[in-house]
Design an enzyme around this catalytic site. Sequence first.
Site, PDB file in Angstrom:
ATOM      1  N   LYS A 122       0.761  -1.103   0.124  1.00 47.15           N
ATOM      2  CA  LYS A 122      -0.086  -0.255   0.022  1.00 47.15           C
ATOM      3  C   LYS A 122       0.966   1.200  -0.134  1.00 47.15           C
ATOM      4  O   LYS A 122       2.068   1.199   0.417  1.00 47.15           O
ATOM      5  CB  LYS A 122      -0.904   0.007   1.075  1.00 47.15           C
ATOM      6  CG  LYS A 122      -2.152   0.611   1.065  1.00 47.15           C
ATOM      7  CD  LYS A 122      -3.232  -0.128   0.215  1.00 47.15           C
ATOM      8  CE  LYS A 122      -4.591   0.350   0.389  1.00 47.15           C
ATOM      9  NZ  LYS A 122      -5.521  -0.650   0.037  1.00 47.15           N
TER      10      LYS A 122
HETATM   11  N1  GLU Z   1      -7.220  -0.140  -2.980  1.00 41.94           N
HETATM   12  C1  GLU Z   1      -7.785  -1.262  -3.398  1.00 41.94           C
HETATM   13  C2  GLU Z   1      -7.901  -2.176  -2.076  1.00 41.94           C
HETATM   14  O1  GLU Z   1      -7.745  -1.812  -0.869  1.00 41.94           O
HETATM   15  C3  GLU Z   1      -7.364  -1.841  -4.738  1.00 41.94           C
HETATM   16  C4  GLU Z   1      -5.962  -2.529  -4.677  1.00 41.94           C
HETATM   17  C5  GLU Z   1      -5.524  -3.065  -6.119  1.00 41.94           C
HETATM   18  O2  GLU Z   1      -6.504  -2.869  -7.046  1.00 41.94           O
HETATM   19  O3  GLU Z   1      -4.298  -3.154  -6.286  1.00 41.94           O
HETATM   20  O4  GLU Z   1      -7.963  -3.461  -2.300  1.00 41.94           O
END
Ligand code: GLU
Length: 432
Positions: A122
């Site tokens: 993240k």
């Molecule tokens: N931010 C989204 C999540 O928390 C998507 C992450 C992604 O598509 O890589 O799952």
Amino acid sequence: MPAEIRPFEQSFNVEAEWDSPMFGLAQQQFTGAAKMMGLDENIYERLLFPQRTQIVSFPCRRDAYGEVETLFGYRVQHVLTMGPTKGGIRYHQDVNLGEVSALAMWMTWKCSLMRLPFGGAKGGVRIDPTQLSRAELQRLTRRYTMEIIDTIGPDRDIPAPDMGTNEQVMAWIMDTYSQQVGYAVPEVVTGKPTVLGGSHGRAEATGRGLCYLIGEAADHLGLELERCTAVVQGFGNVGSNAARFLSERGVRVIAVSDVSGGIYNQRGLSVGSLLDHVREHRTLENFPDCERISNDELLELECDILAPAALQNQITGENAGRIKCQILAEGANGPTTLEADAILDGNGVFVIPDILGNAGGVTASYFEWVQDTQSISWGIEEVNGRLRTLLVEAFKRTLQRSTSSGINMRSAALIEGIERVAQAKLLRGVFP
Ligand code: GLU
């Protein structure tokens, strides 16, 4: 005389960075699941903290040319064992190392539960993006991308949208990365506009996926969606799409909320009109023919389906006893605390935990990455069909584990995710 030095408002304190309630929640959830499954102690320790964390501070020039602000940004990779790491980038004023690390850990369990070939990551920047002009947002995105450019890459770590970021931000990241390597690399991010190699269906995949899972949960509980009511907290990408697909399935959406507060109409809200209103006015404020309610009141409404799709830490030990839904479908990451979980269990609420509930997003991101690396494009039916298949399989595995082991759905989903990572770690062994 030099100009007066502004007091530096964003204090930077390493201990405070890690000391985050959200990271505490992620670690405690993991610890609880690890105990339940009798996880190898060495593996447990390896997974308790992220493998790589990068903190950057960088300048962002405001539109008023002389104004330069120092911002903090993060990219955290929790597990590198499973393949490249994957996870969104969040722009929000509360972002810190602990929050990003918690989200990265959840990404690991989410990808593993879905059997995607990724570890969790993240990223984020501590800034309120609603206060930025488009030009400022672009400069910030390009500079942040440069700061983390050695960390990301199509075989290393693939960002995607999260709170406060969108397709346009992904397009700027893709462009900045491509400028650096000298050729177009669409597969370095997912959630891009389709014209740049984005996948059909990615933008709405999280809300759509949540709705598929709610359908499965309703079948399991013997509920008919056409007779159900739903309350959706949050009307961003996830909440608005969840509300839309639920109403398409015949569910009566009786309340929704956003930063401007909540709105309620027991006879049902027209989701189409809500979407039009938000497109025109940015928020739900002044939406006609409804009652204004607070966020707290919204969560406590009597309904069949409650979908928290906004921020973390919404259902807590304090209000969990007053939650009156049958299905709690978590679209947000980390909306429910440990204390709340125990109370919801006691009250027989069926929980679709976040790492399953919002996994439609990263699953469609995986499809996007697969299409980009092969330079092919799937049609929307193919994307949605595959999305449904993978989510329903994950739901069934989780439910099966939950019933056979007599544990709740969150623990079952976590254990499903942790188990594969632990197996992979044991098979790869320790280097050197
Ligand atoms: N931010 C989204 C999540 O928390 C998507 C992450 C992604 O598509 O890589 O799952």
